[in-house]
Motif scaffolding. Structure first.
Motif, PDB file in Angstrom:
ATOM      1  N   UNK A 114      79.926  18.976 -21.052  1.00 16.98           N
ATOM      2  CA  UNK A 114      79.522  17.396 -21.364  1.00 16.98           C
ATOM      3  C   UNK A 114      79.077  17.746 -22.709  1.00 16.98           C
ATOM      4  N   UNK A 115      79.981  17.701 -23.798  1.00 14.89           N
ATOM      5  CA  UNK A 115      79.741  17.629 -24.978  1.00 14.89           C
ATOM      6  C   UNK A 115      79.186  16.125 -25.542  1.00 14.89           C
ATOM      7  N   UNK A 116      79.368  15.988 -26.917  1.00 15.86           N
ATOM      8  CA  UNK A 116      78.550  14.937 -27.547  1.00 15.86           C
ATOM      9  C   UNK A 116      79.764  13.689 -27.714  1.00 15.86           C
ATOM     10  N   UNK A 117      80.799  13.776 -27.353  1.00 17.81           N
ATOM     11  CA  UNK A 117      81.676  12.578 -27.376  1.00 17.81           C
ATOM     12  C   UNK A 117      81.218  11.275 -26.371  1.00 17.81           C
ATOM     13  N   UNK A 118      80.900  10.179 -26.963  1.00 17.42           N
ATOM     14  CA  UNK A 118      80.610   8.968 -26.072  1.00 17.42           C
ATOM     15  C   UNK A 118      81.722   8.286 -25.350  1.00 17.42           C
ATOM     16  N   UNK A 119      82.857   8.472 -26.185  1.00 15.03           N
ATOM     17  CA  UNK A 119      84.168   7.758 -25.635  1.00 15.03           C
ATOM     18  C   UNK A 119      85.054   8.697 -25.007  1.00 15.03           C
ATOM     19  N   UNK A 120      84.838   9.683 -24.163  1.00 15.66           N
ATOM     20  CA  UNK A 120      85.520  10.634 -23.422  1.00 15.66           C
ATOM     21  C   UNK A 120      84.988  10.597 -21.869  1.00 15.66           C
ATOM     22  N   UNK A 121      85.369   9.687 -21.019  1.00 14.47           N
ATOM     23  CA  UNK A 121      85.024   9.665 -19.522  1.00 14.47           C
ATOM     24  C   UNK A 121      84.971  10.913 -19.048  1.00 14.47           C
ATOM     25  N   UNK A 122      85.919  11.967 -19.212  1.00 14.66           N
ATOM     26  CA  UNK A 122      86.184  13.048 -18.533  1.00 14.66           C
ATOM     27  C   UNK A 122      84.680  13.875 -18.722  1.00 14.66           C
ATOM     28  N   UNK A 123      84.337  13.989 -20.132  1.00 13.19           N
ATOM     29  CA  UNK A 123      83.199  14.865 -20.422  1.00 13.19           C
ATOM     30  C   UNK A 123      81.824  14.342 -20.243  1.00 13.19           C
ATOM     31  N   UNK A 124      81.818  12.745 -20.416  1.00 10.63           N
ATOM     32  CA  UNK A 124      80.556  12.112 -20.209  1.00 10.63           C
ATOM     33  C   UNK A 124      80.096  12.054 -18.618  1.00 10.63           C
ATOM     34  N   UNK A 125      81.112  12.305 -17.684  1.00  7.22           N
ATOM     35  CA  UNK A 125      80.498  12.321 -16.332  1.00  7.22           C
ATOM     36  C   UNK A 125      80.053  13.498 -16.040  1.00  7.22           C
ATOM     37  N   UNK A 126      80.007  14.610 -16.562  1.00  9.99           N
ATOM     38  CA  UNK A 126      79.771  16.180 -16.183  1.00  9.99           C
ATOM     39  C   UNK A 126      78.253  16.133 -16.133  1.00  9.99           C
ATOM     40  N   UNK A 127      77.791  17.415 -15.530  1.00  5.83           N
ATOM     41  CA  UNK A 127      76.579  17.623 -15.344  1.00  5.83           C
ATOM     42  C   UNK A 127      75.813  17.945 -16.703  1.00  5.83           C
ATOM     43  N   UNK A 128      74.410  17.773 -16.453  1.00  6.21           N
ATOM     44  CA  UNK A 128      73.707  18.011 -17.847  1.00  6.21           C
ATOM     45  C   UNK A 128      73.843  19.806 -18.512  1.00  6.21           C
ATOM     46  N   UNK A 129      74.921  19.557 -19.101  1.00  7.16           N
ATOM     47  CA  UNK A 129      75.258  21.202 -19.452  1.00  7.16           C
ATOM     48  C   UNK A 129      74.264  21.910 -20.508  1.00  7.16           C
ATOM     49  N   UNK A 130      73.747  20.957 -21.209  1.00  8.47           N
ATOM     50  CA  UNK A 130      72.454  21.495 -21.924  1.00  8.47           C
ATOM     51  C   UNK A 130      71.418  22.292 -21.163  1.00  8.47           C
ATOM     52  N   UNK A 131      70.985  21.432 -20.145  1.00 14.21           N
ATOM     53  CA  UNK A 131      69.942  21.830 -19.167  1.00 14.21           C
ATOM     54  C   UNK A 131      70.426  23.436 -18.888  1.00 14.21           C
ATOM     55  N   UNK A 132      71.784  23.306 -18.321  1.00 16.48           N
ATOM     56  CA  UNK A 132      72.314  24.560 -17.722  1.00 16.48           C
ATOM     57  C   UNK A 132      72.326  25.829 -18.826  1.00 16.48           C
TER      58      UNK A 132
END
Length: 325
Positions: A114-132
């Motif tokens: 889940x990186x910083x891209x706001x226009x990529x649904x595949x990464x936006x829908x992932x879990x909170x990876x920063x918290x992980x």
């Protein structure tokens, strides 16, 4: 942080083992003794974050007392096992044995960070990876007795973009980053993804001029996906310049070095060293493709040949080691 973390070692099935479903079962061929499902020093573990069990692999040095922690983030569609055993990111394990650090290979959910891209649904829908990553770093720091000055992060492709996100949002928790084939998003999420880190972050980056599709060197749609569903990134040069600005190095003249060990890989690797309190090292891989550059792990070409003039893991660790010294 509300995330609750719990570390638990979990042995996994040997990857070559198969269940016999229909008798009579054939007698398995005799094999030499195997130390386990993973190479020596590598083991699997899980950590529970926000009610979700997340997995990672950790490679401990022979001493069992690491002097540093290096988190190695796989590319999109991959996982920690692939990065630790099949890609050029596996070389971090070899370097770890010599240099005495722990190499950690976390896995993203469904292969996408889940990186910083706001226009990529595949990464936006992932879990909170920063918290992980927060929870994983905190737990391993506690277990291994390491401070933030001995914690580093590296990543390839989608893992590189996640490394950028972590550096922007948690600059106080890591000492430096190193990325391969990653460029900053053109349309980042609001907050620190857009405004950048609150402090300088030493960074080493490798970017290949022949990578015109998967992580397009000039910028544009990631992987040339239809309708840009994987988002857009800025150019390699603009990404470098952003870090020079962040680290107050915009006016610094770089020291340039050209390395050409393999004349069949498309072109040389050209190092640009921007010296300062928080230095930036930018490698331009002329004619190279999307794969992690490596001298020892050869991988098939994608849009262009893999660069074979430098060993990414060696360059990254040398950069990290300088930060500790």
């Amino acid at each position: 942080m509300a995330a609750a973390a719990r570390l638990r070692l979990r042995p996994l099935r040997h990857p070559h083992r198969r269940l016999c479903r229909r008798p009579p079962c054939p007698r398995p061929a005799r094999r030499p003794p195997h130390p386990g499902p993973y190479p020596a020093g590598l083991s699997a573990a899980t950590i529970r974050v926000d009610g979700v069990e997340r997995s990672f692999l950790i490679h401990m040095p022979p001493s069992g007392r690491p002097r540093a922690l290096v988190l190695v983030l796989h590319g999109g569609g991959g996982n920690g096992l692939n990065a630790a055993t099949q890609s050029a990111q596996s070389v971090f394990r070899t370097v770890a044995d010599r240099a005495g650090f722990a190499a950690v290979y976390p896995s993203a959910i469904d292969g996408n960070w889940n990186d910083c891209r706001s226009d990529a649904p595949a990464v936006e829908e992932q879990a909170r990876d920063t918290a992980f990553l927060d929870a994983l770093i905190a737990r391993l720091q506690s277990e291994l007795g390491l401070g933030a000055g001995a914690v580093f992060m590296t990543g390839h492709s989608n893992g590189a973009l996640m490394t950028f996100r972590y550096a922007f949002e948690r600059a106080d928790r890591i000492a430096a980053i190193a990325t391969s084939a990653g460029q900053l998003p053109e349309r980042p999420e609001a907050g620190l993804c857009t405004t950048g880190p609150q402090r300088a972050v030493p960074a080493l980056m490798t970017m290949a001029t022949g990578d015109t599709v998967l992580m397009p060197y000039p910028g544009g749609c990631v992987a040339d996906a239809p309708l840009c569903v994987r988002g857009r990134v800025i150019s390699a040069v603009a990404t470098r310049d952003r870090f020079l600005q962040i680290n107050a190095l915009a006016g610094v003249t770089p020291i340039i070095r050209t390395v050409e060990r393999d004349t069949g890989d498309g072109g040389p690797a050209v190092e640009h060293v921007y010296a300062g309190t928080a230095p930036v090292i930018w490698w331009r891989l002329d004619g190279g493709g999307h794969k992690v550059p490596s001298l020892s792990v050869r991988q098939d070409a994608d849009t262009a040949p893999q660069n074979r003039d430098i060993e990414f893991a060696e360059e990254a660790w040398a950069f990290f080691d300088q930060r500790m010294r």
